[in-house]
Every structure is written in structure tokens, then in C-alpha cells.
Write a protein that holds these residues in place. Sequence first.
Motif, PDB file in Angstrom:
ATOM      1  N   ASP A   6       0.825  -1.215   0.000  1.00 49.13           N
ATOM      2  CA  ASP A   6       0.000   0.000   0.000  1.00 49.13           C
ATOM      3  C   ASP A   6       0.854   1.258   0.000  1.00 49.13           C
ATOM      4  OD1 ASP A   6      -2.471  -1.273  -0.108  1.00 49.13           O
ATOM      5  OD2 ASP A   6      -2.609  -1.469   2.072  1.00 49.13           O
ATOM      6  N   VAL A   7       2.003   1.218   0.680  1.00 45.34           N
ATOM      7  CA  VAL A   7       2.895   2.380   0.695  1.00 45.34           C
ATOM      8  C   VAL A   7       3.408   2.649  -0.720  1.00 45.34           C
ATOM      9  CG1 VAL A   7       5.089   3.311   1.542  1.00 45.34           C
ATOM     10  CG2 VAL A   7       3.569   2.112   3.112  1.00 45.34           C
ATOM     11  N   SER A   8       3.800   1.613  -1.405  1.00 46.04           N
ATOM     12  CA  SER A   8       4.284   1.781  -2.784  1.00 46.04           C
ATOM     13  C   SER A   8       3.207   2.390  -3.674  1.00 46.04           C
ATOM     14  CB  SER A   8       4.749   0.444  -3.353  1.00 46.04           C
ATOM     15  OG  SER A   8       5.865  -0.025  -2.635  1.00 46.04           O
ATOM     16  N   LYS A   9       1.986   1.916  -3.517  1.00 47.97           N
ATOM     17  CA  LYS A   9       0.875   2.469  -4.300  1.00 47.97           C
ATOM     18  C   LYS A   9       0.623   3.932  -3.926  1.00 47.97           C
ATOM     19  CE  LYS A   9      -1.617  -1.917  -4.709  1.00 47.97           C
ATOM     20  NZ  LYS A   9      -2.813  -2.648  -4.229  1.00 47.97           N
ATOM     21  N   ALA A  10       0.644   4.223  -2.626  1.00 52.37           N
ATOM     22  CA  ALA A  10       0.414   5.595  -2.164  1.00 52.37           C
ATOM     23  C   ALA A  10       1.511   6.528  -2.668  1.00 52.37           C
ATOM     24  CB  ALA A  10       0.331   5.635  -0.634  1.00 52.37           C
ATOM     25  N   LYS A  11       2.749   6.055  -2.657  1.00 49.78           N
ATOM     26  CA  LYS A  11       3.861   6.862  -3.182  1.00 49.78           C
ATOM     27  C   LYS A  11       3.662   7.179  -4.657  1.00 49.78           C
ATOM     28  CE  LYS A  11       8.079   6.298  -2.290  1.00 49.78           C
ATOM     29  NZ  LYS A  11       9.464   6.006  -2.031  1.00 49.78           N
ATOM     30  N   ILE A  51      -1.602  13.355   9.249  1.00 46.17           N
ATOM     31  CA  ILE A  51      -2.122  12.744   8.025  1.00 46.17           C
ATOM     32  C   ILE A  51      -1.950  13.679   6.838  1.00 46.17           C
ATOM     33  CG2 ILE A  51      -4.244  11.962   6.881  1.00 46.17           C
ATOM     34  CD1 ILE A  51      -5.065  10.788   9.662  1.00 46.17           C
ATOM     35  N   MET A  52      -2.206  14.961   7.052  1.00 50.64           N
ATOM     36  CA  MET A  52      -2.042  15.925   5.957  1.00 50.64           C
ATOM     37  C   MET A  52      -0.582  16.006   5.517  1.00 50.64           C
ATOM     38  SD  MET A  52      -4.716  18.949   6.933  1.00 50.64           S
ATOM     39  CE  MET A  52      -4.155  19.946   5.583  1.00 50.64           C
ATOM     40  N   GLN A  53       0.337  16.093   6.483  1.00 49.65           N
ATOM     41  CA  GLN A  53       1.753  16.178   6.128  1.00 49.65           C
ATOM     42  C   GLN A  53       2.225  14.889   5.457  1.00 49.65           C
ATOM     43  OE1 GLN A  53       4.500  17.569   9.108  1.00 49.65           O
ATOM     44  NE2 GLN A  53       6.249  16.738   7.991  1.00 49.65           N
ATOM     45  N   ALA A  54       1.779  13.756   5.978  1.00 53.77           N
ATOM     46  CA  ALA A  54       2.171  12.476   5.387  1.00 53.77           C
ATOM     47  C   ALA A  54       1.672  12.368   3.950  1.00 53.77           C
ATOM     48  CB  ALA A  54       1.645  11.315   6.233  1.00 53.77           C
ATOM     49  N   TYR A  55       0.451  12.795   3.717  1.00 50.72           N
ATOM     50  CA  TYR A  55      -0.109  12.734   2.362  1.00 50.72           C
ATOM     51  C   TYR A  55       0.703  13.604   1.402  1.00 50.72           C
ATOM     52  CZ  TYR A  55      -3.341  12.927  -1.531  1.00 50.72           C
ATOM     53  OH  TYR A  55      -3.895  12.841  -2.789  1.00 50.72           O
ATOM     54  N   SER A  59       5.681  10.819  -1.046  1.00 57.22           N
ATOM     55  CA  SER A  59       6.584  10.517  -2.161  1.00 57.22           C
ATOM     56  C   SER A  59       8.054  10.634  -1.749  1.00 57.22           C
ATOM     57  CB  SER A  59       6.295  11.431  -3.352  1.00 57.22           C
ATOM     58  OG  SER A  59       6.520  12.780  -2.985  1.00 57.22           O
ATOM     59  N   SER A  60       8.324  11.354  -0.653  1.00 58.53           N
ATOM     60  CA  SER A  60       9.706  11.505  -0.188  1.00 58.53           C
ATOM     61  C   SER A  60      10.162  10.347   0.707  1.00 58.53           C
ATOM     62  CB  SER A  60       9.873  12.825   0.569  1.00 58.53           C
ATOM     63  OG  SER A  60       9.169  12.777   1.800  1.00 58.53           O
ATOM     64  N   LEU A  61       9.241   9.470   1.077  1.00 57.76           N
ATOM     65  CA  LEU A  61       9.602   8.311   1.894  1.00 57.76           C
ATOM     66  C   LEU A  61      10.477   7.388   1.061  1.00 57.76           C
ATOM     67  CD1 LEU A  61       9.314   6.554   4.458  1.00 57.76           C
ATOM     68  CD2 LEU A  61       7.221   5.626   3.456  1.00 57.76           C
ATOM     69  N   ARG A  62      11.709   7.198   1.510  1.00 53.31           N
ATOM     70  CA  ARG A  62      12.669   6.426   0.717  1.00 53.31           C
ATOM     71  C   ARG A  62      12.403   4.928   0.763  1.00 53.31           C
ATOM     72  NH1 ARG A  62      17.241   9.442   3.494  1.00 53.31           N
ATOM     73  NH2 ARG A  62      16.956  11.491   2.639  1.00 53.31           N
ATOM     74  N   GLU A  63      12.097   4.438   1.938  1.00 54.84           N
ATOM     75  CA  GLU A  63      12.000   2.991   2.136  1.00 54.84           C
ATOM     76  C   GLU A  63      10.610   2.637   2.655  1.00 54.84           C
ATOM     77  OE1 GLU A  63      13.227  -0.394   1.445  1.00 54.84           O
ATOM     78  OE2 GLU A  63      14.736   1.140   1.066  1.00 54.84           O
ATOM     79  N   PRO A  64       9.742   2.042   1.841  1.00 56.86           N
ATOM     80  CA  PRO A  64       8.387   1.692   2.277  1.00 56.86           C
ATOM     81  C   PRO A  64       8.354   0.829   3.540  1.00 56.86           C
ATOM     82  CG  PRO A  64       8.537   1.500  -0.089  1.00 56.86           C
ATOM     83  CD  PRO A  64       9.940   1.756   0.417  1.00 56.86           C
TER      84      PRO A  64
END
Length: 179
Positions: A6-11, A51-55, A59-64
Motif C-alpha cells: 500500500d505504501v508503494s501504491k500511495a507513493k 495525516i495531511m503532512q504524510a499525504y 513521495s519523499s519516503l525512501r524505504e516503504p
Amino acid sequence: MNFEPDVSKAKAGDRHAFVLLMRRIQTDMYGMAYSILQNDDDSADALQETIMQAYQSISSLREPAFFKTWIFRILINKCNQILRKKRRTLHMEALHYEPASSGDEYRQVELREVVNQLDESMRVVVTLRYFQDMQIREISDVLDISESAVKTRLHRARKVLINMLQYSGEGKAKLNEGY
């Protein structure tokens, strides 16, 4: 819990995957926020801001694989911002523990209530370790402190908790000494 698909999809911009991620961890996040802020409204605000900041920055999260650590770090930072803002406008009273009176010495004390009486630095590590099942290394990453500092805080917190539980007439507490 495996968040990676899900993280990969969200990214990649999948809003539905992001919403699913938030639903899976919202209870844990709220519990963490409440353990720091001790207030429902402030906890809800911290959760919403996180949640707003994470959304906006997923895309900047390097490692899911580190999604949970990443989002908890954001959450703790938001909680600390709220605390700093409140301290500027209000004089916060120090938390104190009131032992049970002799008439109700057999009342049941919820561990969570006792944990909430700890100093913030100890309360956060206890909550992450025992209520969020994070490993020492993960807690170290989330709080940006050394692993030995995490272990020290956990050790001190266990000693305080045992004293608080014994003092309240609840008998001997047995907390897991393992890290």
C-alpha cells in the motif's frame, strides 16, 4: 503488519491506498498522540496534521518498509509542536500521581492510566514499546535518540511504574524486563 504494497501504491499517487494505510494505523496513532498530549481534541488535531503532512510528503519516503517509523516520527513532532504552542499560551500544571486512599485500595488500576502519569520522555518510550510493539531500534529512529537512551528510559520507567503500582495498593507489578 506489512504496509509495503500500500505504501508503494500511495507513493505512486494512489489516494485509496493512502486512505487504507491511515485506517490501518489510525487507532495506534491516536493512542500515541493521546499518551503525549493527554487531551482528545489536541490528539485529534495532531492526527489530522500528521495525516495531511504524510499525504503531502509520502513521495519523499525512501524505504516503504519504514513507513510506520516515518509516520510516527511525524506524529510525535506534531504533538511536540502542539505542546510548545500550549506552553506559550498556558501555564501547564505538572502531572502528579495520587495514590489510592485506604478505602479503595483494592480498586483496579489500569496500566494505561498509570503510564499516563509518567514523565513525557518515559511515557513516550513505554507507549511505543509496549502499546505499539516497536523495537528499540525503531523507537531510537522515531525519537532520534540513541538505543542506549531508549533502554535507559524504559528501565527508569519500569522502576517508576512498579513503585506507583505497589504504592497504590495494587500489589507487585511484573513488567517484562526484556527490551
